[in-house]
Scaffold this active site. Sequence first.
Site, mmCIF file in Angstrom:
data_model
loop_
_atom_site.group_PDB
_atom_site.id
_atom_site.type_symbol
_atom_site.label_atom_id
_atom_site.label_comp_id
_atom_site.label_asym_id
_atom_site.label_seq_id
_atom_site.Cartn_x
_atom_site.Cartn_y
_atom_site.Cartn_z
ATOM 1 N N ASP A 192 -4.784 0.322 1.497
ATOM 2 C CA ASP A 192 -3.443 -0.083 1.945
ATOM 3 C C ASP A 192 -3.489 -1.567 2.361
ATOM 4 O OD1 ASP A 192 -0.813 1.526 3.186
ATOM 5 O OD2 ASP A 192 -1.271 -0.308 4.285
ATOM 6 N N HIS A 246 -2.301 -2.833 4.906
ATOM 7 C CA HIS A 246 -2.493 -2.925 6.357
ATOM 8 C C HIS A 246 -3.826 -2.287 6.760
ATOM 9 C CE1 HIS A 246 1.960 -2.729 5.688
ATOM 10 N NE2 HIS A 246 1.918 -3.773 6.504
ATOM 11 N N ASP A 291 0.991 -0.664 -0.889
ATOM 12 C CA ASP A 291 1.776 -1.827 -0.465
ATOM 13 C C ASP A 291 1.030 -3.148 -0.643
ATOM 14 O OD1 ASP A 291 0.060 -0.969 1.499
ATOM 15 O OD2 ASP A 291 1.578 -0.768 3.064
ATOM 16 N N HIS A 346 -2.234 4.441 10.765
ATOM 17 C CA HIS A 346 -2.123 3.640 12.004
ATOM 18 C C HIS A 346 -2.164 4.493 13.272
ATOM 19 C CE1 HIS A 346 -1.462 0.040 9.751
ATOM 20 N NE2 HIS A 346 -0.304 0.421 9.255
HETATM 21 ZN ZN LIG Z 1 0.646 -0.257 4.746
#
Ligand SMILES: [Zn+2]
Length: 327
Positions: A183, A185, A264, A146
């Site tokens: 991931d 995200h 995740d 991120h």
């Molecule tokens: Zn993540």
Amino acid sequence: MKSRIRYDAGMSKTGFYTHSDCLRHDMGRGHPECPERLSAIRDRLLASGVDQGVVEFIAPLADTDDLLLAHTPRLIETVYELNQEVQDDISRGGRGLAHIDPDTALNGHSLSAALRCVGAALSATDAVLAGELDNAFCAVRPPGHHATRSRSMGFCIFNTLAIAVRHALERHGLKRVAVIDFDVHHGNGTEDILANDERVLMCSTFQHPFYPYCGTEDVPANMVNVPVPAYTAGSEIRQLMARHWFPALEAFQPEMIFISAGFDAHREDDLGQLGMTEADYRWITEQLMDLARRHAQGRIVSCLEGGYNLSALARSVEAHVRALSGL
Ligand SMILES: [Zn+2]
């Protein structure tokens, strides 16, 4: 972890990079991105015997020149200044925790941990490109995907993977590098740093709509973004990868593959709502190894990103590393 490895046919020489500083970065009680994540991974690799299939390396510290491969001087200054505030607070007897955003904080060990993450990925890249290792997994935290060029966010301080990609391109002269991010995200930071770099093809899947709420509009030409609705099963995600990622990767013919390995999207992980399992992570890893064997001399460097259910994380990393090492 001591390796007593015997290389049988079909096995890879797999590096396992980590550092004890990565266990000391701690953003406070109850934070899901916790030191126990790495302890759980280590325990699982030991208990399963997968530690026997890897060679462990202690990650060195990266330096500012490495960070500048992907980040602005301002971001680096901000992190170092914040670290100084934390150190000063600790020396005055304070708690020594400074927040970058509501989810992301530095303690007295965070800067070292983040520099070890980058050092791990760069060393792994060097060893794989030198032919000393076939592939490598970096069991490091904080995660990185991120962190944008100019901003640390979302549990991430520096973008470890993007720095390693730039290192492979700028310092080793590679011409085509693939980035995979599974991931839950969206890897908005990696996208920000590598957008429109024709030497990079980035393929990702991520839950959408979901944090960080981007990745579906104005997608750069070198990104294959596959947003996935909540409650999608692992088998459906495999189909989406097969349909969208692999034809693009075949056509691109990468010389090396980097993996943002977040776990995740596992069905037991409460931070997301996707349905991946260990078998799915093994499948993806094997697909990528097959691709790497055909185009990239087998060269893969994988870095841990998310994964917050400790048991599911540890089992998923075991599946991933087991596949990487050919055990
Ligand atoms: Zn993540």
